[in-house]
Design a protein around this motif. Sequence first.
Motif, mmCIF file in Angstrom:
data_model
loop_
_atom_site.group_PDB
_atom_site.id
_atom_site.type_symbol
_atom_site.label_atom_id
_atom_site.label_comp_id
_atom_site.label_asym_id
_atom_site.label_seq_id
_atom_site.Cartn_x
_atom_site.Cartn_y
_atom_site.Cartn_z
ATOM 1 N N UNK A 7 0.821 -1.206 0.000
ATOM 2 C CA UNK A 7 0.000 0.000 0.000
ATOM 3 C C UNK A 7 0.857 1.258 0.000
ATOM 4 N N UNK A 8 0.450 2.201 -0.845
ATOM 5 C CA UNK A 8 0.959 3.563 -0.782
ATOM 6 C C UNK A 8 -0.270 4.454 -0.638
ATOM 7 N N UNK A 9 -0.295 5.275 0.393
ATOM 8 C CA UNK A 9 -1.446 6.133 0.649
ATOM 9 C C UNK A 9 -1.465 7.308 -0.322
ATOM 10 N N UNK A 10 -2.597 8.008 -0.388
ATOM 11 C CA UNK A 10 -2.728 9.153 -1.289
ATOM 12 C C UNK A 10 -1.737 10.261 -0.954
ATOM 13 N N UNK A 62 3.950 -2.406 12.703
ATOM 14 C CA UNK A 62 3.845 -2.051 11.290
ATOM 15 C C UNK A 62 4.633 -0.765 11.051
ATOM 16 N N UNK A 63 5.154 -0.619 9.835
ATOM 17 C CA UNK A 63 6.051 0.489 9.518
ATOM 18 C C UNK A 63 5.519 1.316 8.353
ATOM 19 N N UNK A 64 6.027 2.551 8.251
ATOM 20 C CA UNK A 64 5.719 3.399 7.105
ATOM 21 C C UNK A 64 6.897 4.324 6.831
ATOM 22 N N UNK A 65 6.974 4.763 5.572
ATOM 23 C CA UNK A 65 7.991 5.728 5.151
ATOM 24 C C UNK A 65 7.342 6.677 4.159
ATOM 25 N N UNK A 66 7.625 7.956 4.287
ATOM 26 C CA UNK A 66 7.099 8.955 3.370
ATOM 27 C C UNK A 66 7.958 8.966 2.109
ATOM 28 N N UNK A 67 7.356 8.577 0.983
ATOM 29 C CA UNK A 67 8.107 8.459 -0.271
ATOM 30 C C UNK A 67 7.529 9.347 -1.374
ATOM 31 N N UNK A 68 6.665 10.281 -1.028
ATOM 32 C CA UNK A 68 5.958 11.070 -2.045
ATOM 33 C C UNK A 68 6.891 11.793 -3.011
ATOM 34 N N UNK A 69 8.096 12.128 -2.584
ATOM 35 C CA UNK A 69 9.021 12.872 -3.445
ATOM 36 C C UNK A 69 9.486 12.076 -4.665
ATOM 37 N N UNK A 70 9.401 10.760 -4.620
ATOM 38 C CA UNK A 70 9.852 9.948 -5.755
ATOM 39 C C UNK A 70 8.691 9.395 -6.575
ATOM 40 N N UNK A 71 7.469 9.760 -6.224
ATOM 41 C CA UNK A 71 6.296 9.261 -6.935
ATOM 42 C C UNK A 71 5.941 10.179 -8.102
ATOM 43 N N UNK A 75 0.233 10.462 -9.425
ATOM 44 C CA UNK A 75 0.101 9.268 -8.595
ATOM 45 C C UNK A 75 -1.199 9.287 -7.796
ATOM 46 N N UNK A 76 -1.837 8.113 -7.708
ATOM 47 C CA UNK A 76 -2.992 7.961 -6.817
ATOM 48 C C UNK A 76 -2.702 6.801 -5.871
ATOM 49 N N UNK A 77 -3.151 6.915 -4.661
ATOM 50 C CA UNK A 77 -2.897 5.886 -3.660
ATOM 51 C C UNK A 77 -3.616 4.588 -3.971
ATOM 52 N N UNK A 78 -3.153 3.529 -3.356
ATOM 53 C CA UNK A 78 -3.777 2.226 -3.526
ATOM 54 C C UNK A 78 -2.797 1.112 -3.216
ATOM 55 N N UNK A 79 -3.143 -0.076 -3.634
ATOM 56 C CA UNK A 79 -2.283 -1.246 -3.428
ATOM 57 C C UNK A 79 -1.637 -1.591 -4.765
ATOM 58 N N UNK A 80 -0.333 -1.759 -4.727
ATOM 59 C CA UNK A 80 0.452 -1.987 -5.933
ATOM 60 C C UNK A 80 1.203 -3.319 -5.827
ATOM 61 N N UNK A 81 1.316 -4.050 -6.944
ATOM 62 C CA UNK A 81 2.037 -5.325 -6.909
ATOM 63 C C UNK A 81 3.536 -5.103 -6.727
ATOM 64 N N UNK A 82 4.144 -5.969 -5.936
ATOM 65 C CA UNK A 82 5.585 -5.894 -5.681
ATOM 66 C C UNK A 82 6.155 -7.300 -5.604
ATOM 67 N N UNK A 83 7.454 -7.392 -5.869
ATOM 68 C CA UNK A 83 8.140 -8.675 -5.793
ATOM 69 C C UNK A 83 9.571 -8.422 -5.333
ATOM 70 N N UNK A 84 10.081 -9.313 -4.492
ATOM 71 C CA UNK A 84 11.478 -9.218 -4.071
ATOM 72 C C UNK A 84 12.341 -9.795 -5.183
ATOM 73 N N UNK A 85 13.358 -9.043 -5.596
ATOM 74 C CA UNK A 85 14.279 -9.464 -6.651
ATOM 75 C C UNK A 85 15.643 -9.713 -6.015
ATOM 76 N N UNK A 86 15.999 -10.990 -5.845
ATOM 77 C CA UNK A 86 17.286 -11.349 -5.238
ATOM 78 C C UNK A 86 18.466 -10.796 -6.022
ATOM 79 N N UNK A 87 18.367 -10.804 -7.347
ATOM 80 C CA UNK A 87 19.457 -10.353 -8.197
ATOM 81 C C UNK A 87 19.816 -8.895 -7.993
#
Length: 106
Positions: A7-10, A62-71, A75-87
């Motif tokens: 999740x990234x909030x609005x 639970x944790x959060x970080x403000x990342x709006x500067x790189x969005x 951008x609109x808030x919501x749930x976004x797909x993510x995957x851990x990339x070992x490489x």
Amino acid sequence: MSALDLEITVDGNLRLSAAQAARWFPSDSLVALPRGDELWLVPLTGPEAGGLLLKQRTPAGDRSALIHEVLPLDFCGGRYPAVWDDGSGALRMSLAAVSPSTQEPS
């Protein structure tokens, strides 16, 4: 690699569960790097390395970080797909599409 939704909030706060934060960002610090239509979240060795701090937002850890500067500006808030990339050693989040059923109101 298993996919998950993050999740990234609005207002641009990345939200992680306590388990997700402990698994991928044990030092509670990260760098958020825009890469095309993805956002790469790269763990750092500790807060002395700079970057963004994951702050505790619930008693459960639970944790959060403000990342709006790189969005993106549109951008609109919501749930976004993510995957851990070992490489790449990064949690790669796709910002190309958000699920309308989980999109936050503007």
